[in-house]
Design an enzyme around this catalytic site. Structure first.
Site, mmCIF file in Angstrom:
data_model
loop_
_atom_site.group_PDB
_atom_site.id
_atom_site.type_symbol
_atom_site.label_atom_id
_atom_site.label_comp_id
_atom_site.label_asym_id
_atom_site.label_seq_id
_atom_site.Cartn_x
_atom_site.Cartn_y
_atom_site.Cartn_z
ATOM 1 N N ASP A 12 105.828 105.368 -110.116
ATOM 2 C CA ASP A 12 105.995 104.016 -110.666
ATOM 3 C C ASP A 12 107.300 103.970 -111.456
ATOM 4 O O ASP A 12 107.668 104.936 -112.113
ATOM 5 C CB ASP A 12 104.797 103.656 -111.589
ATOM 6 C CG ASP A 12 104.545 102.146 -111.623
ATOM 7 O OD1 ASP A 12 103.422 101.718 -111.306
ATOM 8 O OD2 ASP A 12 105.499 101.393 -111.944
ATOM 9 N N LYS A 68 106.145 90.892 -106.511
ATOM 10 C CA LYS A 68 105.082 90.096 -105.852
ATOM 11 C C LYS A 68 104.972 88.666 -106.366
ATOM 12 O O LYS A 68 103.973 87.990 -106.130
ATOM 13 C CB LYS A 68 103.760 90.808 -106.045
ATOM 14 C CG LYS A 68 103.323 90.907 -107.484
ATOM 15 C CD LYS A 68 101.835 91.040 -107.582
ATOM 16 C CE LYS A 68 101.401 90.748 -108.974
ATOM 17 N NZ LYS A 68 100.220 89.939 -109.063
ATOM 18 N N GLY A 88 100.260 99.870 -111.737
ATOM 19 C CA GLY A 88 100.134 98.408 -111.669
ATOM 20 C C GLY A 88 98.676 97.965 -111.633
ATOM 21 O O GLY A 88 97.749 98.769 -111.785
ATOM 22 N N TYR A 89 98.485 96.670 -111.407
ATOM 23 C CA TYR A 89 97.146 96.073 -111.491
ATOM 24 C C TYR A 89 96.209 96.681 -110.429
ATOM 25 O O TYR A 89 95.230 97.357 -110.745
ATOM 26 C CB TYR A 89 97.279 94.561 -111.315
ATOM 27 C CG TYR A 89 95.992 93.770 -111.261
ATOM 28 C CD1 TYR A 89 95.872 92.697 -110.392
ATOM 29 C CD2 TYR A 89 94.905 94.080 -112.078
ATOM 30 C CE1 TYR A 89 94.697 91.943 -110.353
ATOM 31 C CE2 TYR A 89 93.730 93.340 -112.045
ATOM 32 C CZ TYR A 89 93.637 92.273 -111.170
ATOM 33 O OH TYR A 89 92.461 91.531 -111.113
ATOM 34 N N ARG A 126 101.157 72.027 -106.540
ATOM 35 C CA ARG A 126 102.226 73.040 -106.622
ATOM 36 C C ARG A 126 102.793 73.232 -105.217
ATOM 37 O O ARG A 126 102.023 73.453 -104.272
ATOM 38 C CB ARG A 126 101.664 74.347 -107.172
ATOM 39 C CG ARG A 126 102.658 75.479 -107.274
ATOM 40 C CD ARG A 126 102.070 76.695 -107.979
ATOM 41 N NE ARG A 126 101.054 77.348 -107.152
ATOM 42 C CZ ARG A 126 100.471 78.503 -107.502
ATOM 43 N NH1 ARG A 126 100.773 79.102 -108.630
ATOM 44 N NH2 ARG A 126 99.555 79.057 -106.703
ATOM 45 N N SER A 183 99.234 91.049 -97.462
ATOM 46 C CA SER A 183 98.696 89.860 -98.133
ATOM 47 C C SER A 183 98.299 88.797 -97.124
ATOM 48 O O SER A 183 98.909 88.676 -96.067
ATOM 49 C CB SER A 183 99.767 89.303 -99.083
ATOM 50 O OG SER A 183 99.417 88.026 -99.535
ATOM 51 N N TYR A 223 109.016 86.429 -100.621
ATOM 52 C CA TYR A 223 107.969 87.429 -100.897
ATOM 53 C C TYR A 223 107.078 87.585 -99.659
ATOM 54 O O TYR A 223 106.881 88.695 -99.156
ATOM 55 C CB TYR A 223 107.114 87.020 -102.108
ATOM 56 C CG TYR A 223 105.786 87.732 -102.113
ATOM 57 C CD1 TYR A 223 104.626 87.095 -101.679
ATOM 58 C CD2 TYR A 223 105.708 89.071 -102.483
ATOM 59 C CE1 TYR A 223 103.415 87.767 -101.622
ATOM 60 C CE2 TYR A 223 104.502 89.749 -102.437
ATOM 61 C CZ TYR A 223 103.362 89.095 -102.007
ATOM 62 O OH TYR A 223 102.173 89.759 -101.950
ATOM 63 N N THR A 256 98.987 86.029 -97.311
ATOM 64 C CA THR A 256 100.109 85.085 -97.259
ATOM 65 C C THR A 256 100.767 85.089 -95.876
ATOM 66 O O THR A 256 101.421 84.133 -95.489
ATOM 67 C CB THR A 256 101.114 85.420 -98.387
ATOM 68 O OG1 THR A 256 101.838 84.274 -98.739
ATOM 69 C CG2 THR A 256 102.003 86.557 -98.049
ATOM 70 N N LYS A 276 106.462 90.854 -96.712
ATOM 71 C CA LYS A 276 105.194 91.444 -96.254
ATOM 72 C C LYS A 276 105.123 91.426 -94.731
ATOM 73 O O LYS A 276 104.699 92.386 -94.091
ATOM 74 C CB LYS A 276 103.996 90.670 -96.846
ATOM 75 C CG LYS A 276 103.811 90.848 -98.338
ATOM 76 C CD LYS A 276 103.574 92.308 -98.719
ATOM 77 C CE LYS A 276 103.389 92.481 -100.213
ATOM 78 N NZ LYS A 276 103.238 93.898 -100.608
HETATM 79 C C1 WQD Z 1 95.255 80.164 -106.800
HETATM 80 C C2 WQD Z 1 94.879 78.690 -106.906
HETATM 81 C C3 WQD Z 1 96.720 77.210 -107.322
HETATM 82 C C4 WQD Z 1 97.615 78.613 -111.328
HETATM 83 C C5 WQD Z 1 99.201 84.221 -104.818
HETATM 84 C C6 WQD Z 1 100.152 84.798 -103.828
HETATM 85 C C7 WQD Z 1 99.427 85.768 -102.948
HETATM 86 C C8 WQD Z 1 98.766 86.808 -103.811
HETATM 87 C C9 WQD Z 1 97.825 86.154 -104.822
HETATM 88 C C10 WQD Z 1 100.211 88.712 -104.002
HETATM 89 C C11 WQD Z 1 95.891 77.789 -106.200
HETATM 90 C C12 WQD Z 1 95.724 77.195 -108.472
HETATM 91 C C13 WQD Z 1 97.038 78.481 -110.087
HETATM 92 C C14 WQD Z 1 97.533 77.553 -112.265
HETATM 93 C C15 WQD Z 1 96.275 76.274 -110.686
HETATM 94 N N1 WQD Z 1 99.721 87.558 -104.505
HETATM 95 N N2 WQD Z 1 96.382 77.328 -109.788
HETATM 96 N N3 WQD Z 1 96.861 76.410 -111.901
HETATM 97 O O1 WQD Z 1 98.845 81.165 -104.839
HETATM 98 O O2 WQD Z 1 96.547 81.702 -103.851
HETATM 99 O O3 WQD Z 1 98.192 83.523 -104.126
HETATM 100 O O4 WQD Z 1 98.619 85.249 -105.577
HETATM 101 O O5 WQD Z 1 99.923 89.234 -102.965
HETATM 102 O O6 WQD Z 1 100.363 86.372 -102.098
HETATM 103 O O7 WQD Z 1 100.623 83.734 -103.022
HETATM 104 O O8 WQD Z 1 97.131 82.533 -106.124
HETATM 105 O O9 WQD Z 1 96.317 82.465 -108.438
HETATM 106 O O10 WQD Z 1 98.643 81.535 -107.929
HETATM 107 O O11 WQD Z 1 96.627 80.280 -107.191
HETATM 108 O O12 WQD Z 1 95.671 75.223 -110.391
HETATM 109 O O13 WQD Z 1 98.047 77.600 -113.406
HETATM 110 O O14 WQD Z 1 94.899 78.310 -108.264
HETATM 111 O O15 WQD Z 1 97.146 75.881 -107.047
HETATM 112 O O16 WQD Z 1 95.166 76.750 -105.601
HETATM 113 P P1 WQD Z 1 97.699 82.092 -104.690
HETATM 114 P P2 WQD Z 1 97.228 81.738 -107.497
#
Ligand code: WQD
Length: 338
Positions: free
Chosen positions: A33, A86, A12-13, A295, A126, A151, A128, A155
């Site tokens: 994997d 995730k 994965g990433y 969002r 995370s 999700y 989160t 965690k």
């Molecule tokens: C970042 C910012 C959006 C997309 C998530 C998971 C977290 C971890 C990382 C796994 C926010 C804004 C995003 C778009 C936008 N994953 N955005 N337009 O939500 O902080 O974290 O991914 O562990 O657990 O919750 O990351 O990249 O989705 O968003 O404006 O098309 O970018 O509103 O402010 P997030 P994200």
């Protein structure tokens, strides 16, 4: 004597970047994997970077017999556990898939580790778990809040399960790494993020828009209580994040019945608009974007205190958001348009 380290989700990433850094530090990474969210072609690319063959076992971490066979065959001294679903949004629609996959895989892993006396675990957690922080930067003492997605709940449940298994004198020593926002790609552009379908995360959406795969980026709200009105996150280069995992194995060395949890971030907050502007600078391309509605579930701002990671891991990030966006763009340009 090289130490065998099992890396679940190693194609994965974050997993693939960590496999590269493990090999660089003299470990023998072994990948488990099921390729549900990764591509087999990644293995050859990892080997092109490390210059050595990587053992890969294809299967599910929920499969006890499969996991027992792999551990018996490889005799690992430790495990880095990435394998999990995730996608926050998807987890709301498919809670049972998430609870089964993310929790049962951990239960099976912990059982097999106990039965085979494999006592070192680094767990992919995370930020989160903090929900919407009252104070910034977020430290490891900041209160965790009830997760707002299945999700995030998996965690939190996983951290509790690991902690309880350590307390049960299982011989286990474990660290949960609470990632902030991983972005970027390996500077070789041989490995990087490969989101399935339409990316929910910001940076792959940005690079796919710049590559003409998406019409435009929607910025989810610019009326937040932040300097430029857009959300703030702690974006960490995936190579820095990978290195933190190797440092954590060293931190675990010689520990017994030990549990800890550590924030892994840069300690700096970056807004969505700052990401967009920095991307335009490093790519030399104007990005097509519009401001849209907020969002649901988005935290206004969150970024890490990095004091503990500096102190106990003797590690800090070396790469910037600019480095990560440049590497993400260079990686995106290697991908064939779907
Ligand atoms: C970042 C910012 C959006 C997309 C998530 C998971 C977290 C971890 C990382 C796994 C926010 C804004 C995003 C778009 C936008 N994953 N955005 N337009 O939500 O902080 O974290 O991914 O562990 O657990 O919750 O990351 O990249 O989705 O968003 O404006 O098309 O970018 O509103 O402010 P997030 P994200």
């Amino acid at each position: 004597m090289r130490k065998n380290i099992i890396v679940t989700g190693g194609a994965g990433y974050i997993g693939s970047h960590t496999v590269v850094e493990l090999a660089a530090q003299g470990y023998t990474p072994i990948i488990i994997d099921n390729f549900c969210n990764s591509e087999k072609a990644v293995i050859k690319r990892i080997e092109a970077i490390t210059g050595e063959k990587t053992q890969v076992f294809e299967g599910n971490c929920t499969d006890k017999q499969f996991m027992t066979d792999v551990f018996a065959h490889t005799n690992p001294v430790g495990v880095i556990h990435f394998a999990a679903y995730k996608a926050v949004g998807e987890s709301v629609n498919k809670p049972l898939d998430y609870y089964y996959n993310n929790v049962v895989s951990l239960l099976v892993l912990l059982e097999v580790m106990k039965e085979t006396h494999c006592n070192q675990l680094v767990f992919s957690s995370s930020c989160t778990v903090y929900g919407t922080p009252e104070k910034l930067p977020v430290t490891e003492q900041s209160p965790t809040q009830k997760a707002i997605s299945p999700y995030g709940n998996t965690k939190q449940i996983a951290e509790d399960i690991i902690k309880d298994q350590v307390v049960a004198h299982s011989g286990l020593s474990a660290v949960a790494l609470r990632y902030f926002n991983p972005i970027g790609a390996h500077p070789s552009s041989l490995i990087g993020e490969l989101p399935l379908g339409i990316p929910s995360n910001l940076v792959p959406f940005v690079t796919q828009t710049a590559a003409g795969w998406r019409k435009e980026l929607t910025i989810f709200g610019n009326n937040y209580n932040t300097p430029d009105g857009t959300n703030i996150r702690d974006y960490i280069h995936v190579v820095d994040l990978a290195k933190a995992h190797v440092k954590t194995l060293e931190y675990l060395n010689g520990k017994n019945n030990f549990y800890d949890y550590i924030n892994v971030g840069t300690g700096k907050g970056t807004s969505v608009l700052e990401v967009v502007n920095t991307f335009e600078k490093v790519s030399g391309q104007k990005l097509n974007y519009k401001i849209g509605a907020r969002r649901a579930g988005d935290v206004e701002q969150i970024y890490a205190s990095v004091d503990k990671s500096k102190d106990v891991l003797n590690w800090k990030t070396a790469l910037t958001v600019e480095d990560a966006l440049r590497d993400a763009w260079n990686w995106q340009k290697t991908l064939p348009k779907p």
